[in-house]
Scaffold this motif. Structure first.
Motif, mmCIF file in Angstrom:
data_model
loop_
_atom_site.group_PDB
_atom_site.id
_atom_site.type_symbol
_atom_site.label_atom_id
_atom_site.label_comp_id
_atom_site.label_asym_id
_atom_site.label_seq_id
_atom_site.Cartn_x
_atom_site.Cartn_y
_atom_site.Cartn_z
ATOM 1 N N ASN A 1 0.804 -1.196 -0.050
ATOM 2 C CA ASN A 1 0.055 -0.021 -0.074
ATOM 3 C C ASN A 1 1.164 1.362 -0.064
ATOM 4 N N ARG A 2 0.799 2.236 -0.970
ATOM 5 C CA ARG A 2 1.548 3.347 -1.051
ATOM 6 C C ARG A 2 0.870 4.430 -0.069
ATOM 7 N N ALA B 1 -0.564 -2.102 5.629
ATOM 8 C CA ALA B 1 0.552 -1.862 4.646
ATOM 9 C C ALA B 1 0.607 -2.600 3.219
ATOM 10 N N GLY B 2 -0.240 -3.490 3.029
ATOM 11 C CA GLY B 2 -0.074 -4.272 1.979
ATOM 12 C C GLY B 2 -0.659 -5.690 2.287
ATOM 13 N N GLU B 3 -0.704 -6.493 1.422
ATOM 14 C CA GLU B 3 -1.017 -7.937 1.790
ATOM 15 C C GLU B 3 -0.654 -8.909 0.721
ATOM 16 N N ILE B 4 -0.321 -10.270 1.214
ATOM 17 C CA ILE B 4 -0.157 -11.428 -0.006
ATOM 18 C C ILE B 4 -1.374 -12.360 0.155
ATOM 19 N N LEU B 5 -1.584 -12.311 -1.261
ATOM 20 C CA LEU B 5 -2.659 -13.309 -1.240
ATOM 21 C C LEU B 5 -2.320 -14.690 -2.156
ATOM 22 N N PHE B 6 -2.437 -15.828 -1.262
ATOM 23 C CA PHE B 6 -1.962 -17.025 -1.732
ATOM 24 C C PHE B 6 -3.260 -17.594 -2.659
ATOM 25 N N PHE C 1 10.544 -0.920 -5.793
ATOM 26 C CA PHE C 1 9.757 -1.123 -7.104
ATOM 27 C C PHE C 1 8.302 -1.659 -6.959
ATOM 28 N N LEU C 2 8.463 -2.767 -5.873
ATOM 29 C CA LEU C 2 6.960 -3.448 -5.633
ATOM 30 C C LEU C 2 5.964 -2.397 -5.379
ATOM 31 N N ARG C 3 6.284 -1.390 -4.551
ATOM 32 C CA ARG C 3 5.146 -0.540 -4.086
ATOM 33 C C ARG C 3 4.568 0.051 -5.353
ATOM 34 N N ALA C 4 5.293 0.332 -6.527
ATOM 35 C CA ALA C 4 4.580 1.019 -7.626
ATOM 36 C C ALA C 4 3.770 -0.133 -8.337
#
Length: 491
Positions: A223-224, A231-236, A470-473
């Motif tokens: 999350n930017r 702050a973000g997430e991982i989706l399996f 890079f991965l934030r973008a």
């Protein structure tokens, strides 16, 4: 000081208690991430080195891409973490989800001689009803340090999903300086099963084998929005369509057991650097905050964005002593790979990677700088610059070489800075200044750092590591079933 560290650990634990997890009916597991803000007291350079699978770190120029292992890094750079449980009943641990490694490891109750273990949660096998003893010892290297311990097996809870009898490492010794101030308990590797994981099946692969998820993919979103509690997430097992715009550009993963792709030409503003026009390997790594790249290009980036690096006397010596001969040989049409050898800076066989060890020790420094200067002057010749301008530019770039022991500071006024663009799958992936500039808190206020850090590899074997900057973008899909990675603009 010890009291302060303990209080900080308690605070981190309190923050993770409210993490949300969900398992969906279509066999997907969602992990919400929390973020630890960087500050000047805990930030440290990501130390990265390249090691040949056969044990030699020479001959990088001629090694193929499937002969490189990337061991990362000082984990004090890591910002994103979540909570998992190991054992029955679950014992909770804060872990970093890291595509740059394969193992799951947490501190053990048998870690007696590392102070770092006493500052975080430790796994107690005697308290688990599902623990299975293995006991085989192991060592996990991370470049800046390592952890040692032994293998155990137990049920592992990720979100509401329970992976049965997952093999993990109970760490009994942690590097003092590497992990003492880390803001996490352990690491959950999302890399491939391989020699570096001692052939232990990674947790995410066991999720597929045990039918916890139906699709052999996981997606990563950061999350930017700095004000958001998530702050973000991982989706399996899939991807969340609300976290990206457009469609993903998919590129194949190198067949070497790592999340490695090939990137194309690299641009500073609208200007091509020409370095990766024929392709460069890049590791996609969720466990490093910065983007790591070759010093040759990092110096050009720092020059373009006004970042303050270090003055390299050896580099300047090459420009002043050999700049004119380099220019003349290039104008005469001599192949760039032969220039430093022809003017006597590099031994005859060094550029072939087979020079004697003692000769390498004496000349490798100047030789490496010479090859950088050749590249810079070659770029200027292509722009029809005069010799004087080309040599002056090379001399300026020497002053902008990234400091391997620190970061490059830049002005926080980012509006005038150029975009930095990667080419992946023949498509442009630009990073705006606010995306590659990293803001950190200090005693005297906010400071800004370049999101790029140096990766020291042979100039003709440039290597990149695409980390969180890079991965934030770009929302990222790791597709194990089809051995590919996809990128789309984050939403």
């Amino acid at each position: 000081m010890r009291i302060k560290i303990l209080l900080a650990a308690v605070l981190i634990w309190d923050l993770t208690c409210g993490l949300g997890f969900n398992v969906y009916a279509d066999n997907m597991v969602r992990i919400e991430l929390k973020k630890q803000a960087l500050d000047l007291s805990n930030i440290n350079d990501a130390r990265i080195y390249v090691k040949d699978l056969r044990g030699s770190n020479r001959n990088l120029a001629s090694s193929s891409s499937d002969e490189q292992i990337i061991y990362l890094k000082n984990y004090r750079d890591v910002q994103y973490f979540a909570d998992i449980g190991i054992g029955s009943p679950p014992q909770h641990f804060i872990v970093v989800f890291d595509t740059g490694s394969s193992n799951l490891w947490v501190p053990s109750s048998r870690c007696f001689f590392s102070i770092a273990c006493y500052l975080r949660s430790r796994y107690k096998s005697r308290l688990s009803n599902t623990h299975t003893k293995i006991g085989k010892s192991c060592k996990i290297p991370f470049g800046a340090g390592s952890v040692r311990g032994f293998f155990s097996q137990d049920d592992t809870k990720v979100g509401s999903a329970v992976i049965k009898q997952q093999v993990f490492t109970e760490v009994t010794r942690e590097g003092y300086f590497t992990f003492l101030r880390a803001k996490f308990d352990g690491v959950l590797g999302l890399g491939f099963q391989g020699s570096d994981s001692r052939n232990v099946t990674p947790l995410w692969q066991n999720m597929m084998l045990q039918k916890i998820v139906s699709k052999s993919v996981f997606s990563f979103w950061l999350n930017r929005d700095p004000t958001s509690g998530i702050a973000g997430e991982i989706l399996f097992g899939g991807m969340d369509w609300t976290h990206f715009r457009g469609i993903h550009t998919f590129v194949p993963v190198a067949n070497n057991g790592y999340w490695e792709i090939e990137i194309g030409d690299f641009f500073i503003g609208n200007n091509s650097t020409g370095l990766c026009k024929d392709g460069c390997p890049a590791i996609v790594d969720t466990g490093i905050s910065f983007i790591a790249g070759p010093s040759t290009i990092l110096a050009q980036i720092n020059h373009a964005i006004g970042a303050e690096g270090i003055v390299s006397s050896q580099c300047k010596k090459v420009v002043s002593s050999f700049g004119t001969p380099i220019w003349e040989r290039l104008i005469q049409g001599l192949h760039p790979d032969k220039v430093c050898q022809k003017i006597g800076v590099c031994p005859y066989n060094q550029t072939l990677g087979v020079s004697h060890e003692e000769s390498q020790k004496q000349t490798s420094g100047l030789c490496n700088f010479c090859e950088m200067v050749v590249f810079w002057i070659q770029v200027e010749i292509r722009k029809d610059r005069s010799k004087e301008l080309a040599l002056r530019y090379a001399d300026q770039l020497c002053e902008k070489l990234p400091n391997p022991g620190g970061k490059s500071y830049i002005n926080c006024d980012v509006f005038s800075l150029p975009h930095i663009t990667f080419t992946i799958g023949n498509k442009s992936f630009p990073l705006s200044p606010d995306q590659y500039v990293i803001r950190v808190d200090g005693i005297q206020g906010v400071h800004c750092l370049s999101g790029f850090t140096a990766l020291h590899v042979h100039p003709r074997r440039p290597l990149w590591v695409l980390g969180d900057a890079f991965l934030r973008a770009y929302h990222t899909v790791f597709d194990f079933g089809n051995l590919q990675i996809g990128f789309a603009e984050s939403a």
